[in-house]
Design an enzyme around this catalytic site. Structure first.
Site, mmCIF file in Angstrom:
data_model
loop_
_atom_site.group_PDB
_atom_site.id
_atom_site.type_symbol
_atom_site.label_atom_id
_atom_site.label_comp_id
_atom_site.label_asym_id
_atom_site.label_seq_id
_atom_site.Cartn_x
_atom_site.Cartn_y
_atom_site.Cartn_z
ATOM 1 N N CYS A 79 36.636 61.386 32.174
ATOM 2 C CA CYS A 79 37.205 62.107 33.321
ATOM 3 C C CYS A 79 36.633 61.637 34.650
ATOM 4 O O CYS A 79 37.380 61.271 35.573
ATOM 5 C CB CYS A 79 37.057 63.614 33.162
ATOM 6 N N HIS A 129 34.210 68.952 33.958
ATOM 7 C CA HIS A 129 35.417 68.124 33.916
ATOM 8 C C HIS A 129 35.935 67.964 35.333
ATOM 9 O O HIS A 129 35.726 68.829 36.185
ATOM 10 C CB HIS A 129 36.472 68.779 33.022
ATOM 11 N N HIS A 141 44.222 63.250 34.845
ATOM 12 C CA HIS A 141 42.881 63.266 34.285
ATOM 13 C C HIS A 141 42.827 62.548 32.949
ATOM 14 O O HIS A 141 43.847 62.234 32.352
ATOM 15 C CB HIS A 141 42.351 64.700 34.171
#
Length: 165
Positions: A79, A129, A141
């Protein structure tokens, strides 16, 4: 699946077609960015930096790249590796991890988010994240092992937004 878009021109010496293969989401992201630039008034409070919009397009161009823990491109990403790569290619430096990236950005409320802002997901006392805001409550993402870079709806309200400065 890629779509082929062709622009024809009336250039001398028979040079007439410019072609570029873009994935549908990448083409959509580029189109939205172009429209936003023309149609949305650019005020400091709501406008992301120009490199943020470019980073969004770069992230979208990586659609389908596989997730790999610790990877930061150009073919595999985690990520924060995707956000790091996209912003670096757009001309802006970010730190490596989601938590470091959050600390390095200007924190903004959800109602002031703009295309290309970073979307952070808290996990305990850190950010677990990160993705890049694409408008309409969606983000680009690299989700987790076994998945690929994709456009996805933001699935929770427990997020924080940051603007790379």
């Amino acid at each position: 699946m890629s779509h082929l878009f062709t622009d024809s021109c009336k250039a001398p010496h028979g040079h007439c077609a410019v072609r570029s293969a873009l994935r549908p989401h990448a083409f959509l992201a580029l189109t939205l960015m172009a429209l936003a630039t023309v149609l949305v008034p650019s005020t400091p409070a709501y406008a992301g930096a120009p490199y943020s919009r470019k980073a969004l397009a770069i992230a979208a161009s990586k659609e389908g790249a596989p997730y790999a823990r610790g990877a930061s491109g150009p073919r595999r990403f985690d990520c924060s590796g995707l956000t790091l790569y996209a912003f670096r290619k757009a001309g802006h430096t970010l730190p490596r991890t989601a938590d470091q990236q959050y600390a390095h950005t200007a924190h903004i409320p959800a109602h002031r988010r703009a295309l290309g802002d970073l979307v952070f997901f808290p996990r305990g006392s850190t950010m677990g994240h990160v993705g890049i805001y694409a408008g309409h409550d969606k983000m680009w993402h690299a989700p987790r092992p076994g998945t690929k870079v994709r456009l996805e709806r933001i699935w929770t309200r427990n997020v924080r937004y940051g603007r790379a400065t």
